[in-house]
Design an enzyme around this catalytic site. Sequence first.
Site, PDB file in Angstrom:
ATOM      1  N   LEU A  44     -40.512  16.149  10.920  1.00 40.26           N
ATOM      2  CA  LEU A  44     -41.754  15.387  10.834  1.00 40.26           C
ATOM      3  C   LEU A  44     -41.472  13.966  11.287  1.00 40.26           C
ATOM      4  O   LEU A  44     -40.369  13.436  11.054  1.00 40.26           O
ATOM      5  CB  LEU A  44     -42.269  15.367   9.394  1.00 40.26           C
ATOM      6  N   ASP A  45     -42.443  13.322  11.926  1.00 41.66           N
ATOM      7  CA  ASP A  45     -42.302  11.911  12.267  1.00 41.66           C
ATOM      8  C   ASP A  45     -42.074  11.096  10.998  1.00 41.66           C
ATOM      9  O   ASP A  45     -42.541  11.473   9.913  1.00 41.66           O
ATOM     10  CB  ASP A  45     -43.566  11.401  12.958  1.00 41.66           C
TER      11      ASP A  45
END
Length: 290
Positions: A33-34
């Site tokens: 995930l960012d």
Amino acid sequence: MLFDKPSGETSNRSLQRVKRLYNAKKAGHTGSLDPLATGLLPICFGEATKVSGFLLDADKTYSVRCRLGVTTDTGDAEGAIREQRALPPGLDVAMVEAALPGFRGDIMQIPPMYSALKHEGRRLYTLARRGEEVERKPRAVSIHSLVLTLLNEDELGLEVVCSKGTYVRTLVEDIGAALGCGAHVTALRRTGLGPFTGLPMVTFEELRARAENGPDALDELLLPPEAALVDWPAVHLPEDAAHYLQQGQPVWVPKAPAGGMVRVFGPTQFLGMGAVLDDGRVAPKRLLAT
């Protein structure tokens, strides 16, 4: 274990913190995930890491908030503002809904420069941080569901179910471009990945509190490895067939599926992942140590 990643932390940083808490020798997650993003980050330990690669191809579900009228160089709120534009006159739900059908189904996306993809051996985000931009080929992705959940002046909310390889930041930028004003992501939360959709997640604070009660309290949060593959057909082997499969040999299975990947069980336990051959035998694909 279904970890709830906090915002502002890389997926690898979250993984390492959880790994230390579990005192695990081996651990992996099932898709980054960012740093801005929060939400579902399944973490596998030990032999369960062998199933993590199979989850990388799974569909994902996201809840996303966007700001209209502003674009950034990263496509999200962590980037520098690139352009500000006025919102379309009379922007309302009907106008947004009219733009969304063009982004449902199979679409082409140009990956963002701020991504982990490589160009001539170098990560795109490394080039982007140097102010470089290179040509990226469009890639096919699938948007299975795209639902408007909020429109409040310049704030837009969306629920997205998409295939692997989809960049939600790019999707938001493209929707903003279709509306004529641009947009960027201000908040992103992953709520589902493959079979793990709509299930409770655990924060690091909750993990740390459990750790004070000993390793058994932490182990209560672990799911069996086969939980990641519940959508696969199951094949159950008698003891002799399980033995030969574990030696690397394909085995005959009555009424086996016609093809594809299967979950393989012995008389008492999950053995791992198998593949159905053209002749109907089941071959070992990735087995867990028992």
